[in-house]
Design a protein around this motif. Structure first.
Motif, mmCIF file in Angstrom:
data_model
loop_
_atom_site.group_PDB
_atom_site.id
_atom_site.type_symbol
_atom_site.label_atom_id
_atom_site.label_comp_id
_atom_site.label_asym_id
_atom_site.label_seq_id
_atom_site.Cartn_x
_atom_site.Cartn_y
_atom_site.Cartn_z
ATOM 1 N N GLN A 177 44.381 40.498 41.678
ATOM 2 C CA GLN A 177 44.896 38.980 41.653
ATOM 3 C C GLN A 177 45.334 38.530 43.394
ATOM 4 N N GLN A 178 45.938 39.663 43.956
ATOM 5 C CA GLN A 178 46.345 39.567 45.177
ATOM 6 C C GLN A 178 44.971 39.327 46.102
ATOM 7 N N GLY A 180 42.398 37.995 45.175
ATOM 8 C CA GLY A 180 41.648 36.737 44.673
ATOM 9 C C GLY A 180 40.106 36.869 44.192
ATOM 10 N N GLU A 182 37.119 37.329 41.344
ATOM 11 C CA GLU A 182 36.682 36.535 40.763
ATOM 12 C C GLU A 182 37.352 36.992 39.093
ATOM 13 N N GLN A 186 45.811 34.489 38.629
ATOM 14 C CA GLN A 186 47.079 34.754 38.885
ATOM 15 C C GLN A 186 48.009 34.628 37.480
ATOM 16 N N GLN A 205 37.648 46.264 46.699
ATOM 17 C CA GLN A 205 37.705 45.462 45.495
ATOM 18 C C GLN A 205 36.795 45.935 44.281
#
Length: 441
Positions: A177-178, A180, A182, A186, A205
């Protein structure tokens, strides 16, 4: 390929639910091998018992430490599995945190789930220490050797792994989430997994996605495995405690069930208008078998009791016969009944649903006569059971079989019954002398 994960998830769900339904069907068949018994009375009291004992854990807190630990695991199990609903929807439709749109309430839910998961982990460790380090006496009785001991520990390991996977999944999700990433919107509050997240710093990621997806799949697969493992485990009481407390005994503890055939015969003997030499009526039915020598002779509530047994050993630790070194263990009575019932069920599975005589029975092959006659009928085991199991009912039915079908009571009891029949009292005195004791006072 885009929908392959959804297809695999649905397939896993169908297989798991199908196998669970198969086990439920087999469980129901085995329980209904027992005789019919009327449990239709006092529905209000029965509902109250179920709410207070099964749902409210009323009898667990009699032992405060164990009771509190059990309540933590119980509440954690119930509430955290609300999260399973979101996982199922996400798995079927390919969404991610489908309830995230709830906003603040969702944050509260996820946060409370995490706190409960941590409490469950702490409690499971405490239970493991009690079983394997402190070695409480009731967990080391003869009937708890072998599979029962392994089963108790295996359940703890499964619960520990499931909670660990849940927190790992959330920790990876928070990192994504931090970043960003896909689909990783959040959402959620992570008061526990946020302390795990720093361990994941430096992971790419893609690696985090693999970790999060792996934990997600293993978590839901583990829950479905646990659901189907229940049938083979003492933890079947998670499901059966509710019907078992509903159908539990309502009569006073000291009240025993009279045999209808014997009651009718006694009434005839006491009726001065009945001809003792009259032939039985043509439509009179045979009394059938007195008592129980095998599981089919017990009633279905007693068989439900056997499947509901938690193997906690509270009954045995309270049993005065067991405390004084006798062979009787009320917990073993229930475990033996369940094991014999399972053996009968496997016999029926192998013979197209028809039981074929196997030369075995509950009496002697599982439960010995020494165990049965060691019982003092004090009801301590019944009072101690946290889910309303009645080992004494099975003991008494098997005693009835020994006395009324085999005339195999201990000599002391035979002497007493002979005195009652001949003298109207348990003592070997003439009936004319029965009240002599009163003259001496």
């Amino acid at each position: 390929m885009e929908y392959l994960p959804n297809i695999l998830f649905v397939a896993l769900l169908v297989v798991a639910i199908g196998y669970f339904a198969r086990n439920v069907k087999k469980l129901r068949r085995n329980i209904l091998l027992g005789k019919q018994v009327d449990v239709s009375q006092n529905k209000g009291q029965r509902w109250k018992n179920m709410v207070m004992i099964a749902l409210g854990q009323q009898k667990m807190v009699v032992r405060p430490i164990a009771g509190l630990l059990h309540i933590v695991v119980y509440v954690g199990f119930v509430i955290i599995n609300i999260e399973v609903l979101e996982i199922v929807i996400d798995g079927v439709f390919g969404t991610h945190r489908v309830f995230a749109g709830l906003g603040a309430p969702y944050d509260v839910l996820i946060g409370s789930f995490e706190v409960l998961a941590l409490l469950v982990i702490v409690t499971v460790v405490a239970f493991w220490v009690r079983r394997n380090v402190i070695k409480l006496k009731r967990f080391f009785k003869p009937e708890m050797q072998g599979w029962p001991k392994k089963d108790g520990n295996l359940i703890l390991y499964i619960e520990l792994i499931l909670m660990g996977l849940f927190l790992t999944m959330n920790a990876a999700d928070q990192q994504l989430q931090q970043m960003g990433a896909e689909h990783y919107v959040q959402a959620g509050a992570f008061p526990v997994s946020s302390h795990i997240a720093p361990l994941l710093d430096g992971m790419s990621q893609q690696a985090l996605i693999v970790l999060e997806r792996s934990a997600w799949w293993l978590h839901i697969a583990g829950i479905l495995f646990f659901l189907n493992y229940l049938y083979y485990s003492k933890h079947l009481h998670i499901l059966l405690a509710f019907p078992n407390t509903y159908y539990g005994k309502l009569e006073p503890q000291g009240q025993f069930r009279n045999l209808e055939a014997v009651t009718n015969e006694v009434k005839l003997m006491m009726d001065p208008d009945v001809d003792p030499f009259a032939a039985p009526a043509e439509d009179a039915t045979e009394p059938g078998k007195f008592g129980a020598s095998d599981v089919q002779d017990l009633n279905w509530v007693q068989l439900l009791n056997a499947y509901t047994c938690t193997e906690c050993g509270r009954c045995t630790s309270e049993c005065p016969a067991n405390q004084t070194g006798k062979k009787l263990s009320p917990r073993k009575i229930m475990m033996d009944t369940r094991d014999r019932l399972e053996e009968v069920g496997r016999n029926m599975d192998a013979n197209n649903g028809v039981f074929q005589e196997d030369g075995k029975q509950l009496l002697d092959d599982y439960i010995t006569r020494e165990e049965l006659w060691a019982c003092t009928t004090c009801n301590a085991c019944v009072e101690a059971c946290p889910v309303s199991i009645d080992p004494l009912a099975i003991i008494m039915d098997m005693r009835q079989y020994l006395v009324m079908e085999q005339s195999a009571a201990p000599s002391e009891l035979n002497n007493m019954m002979g005195n009652v029949e001949n003298n109207g009292a348990p003592w070997p005195f003439n009936q004319m002398d029965r009240l002599n004791w009163a003259k001496e006072s």
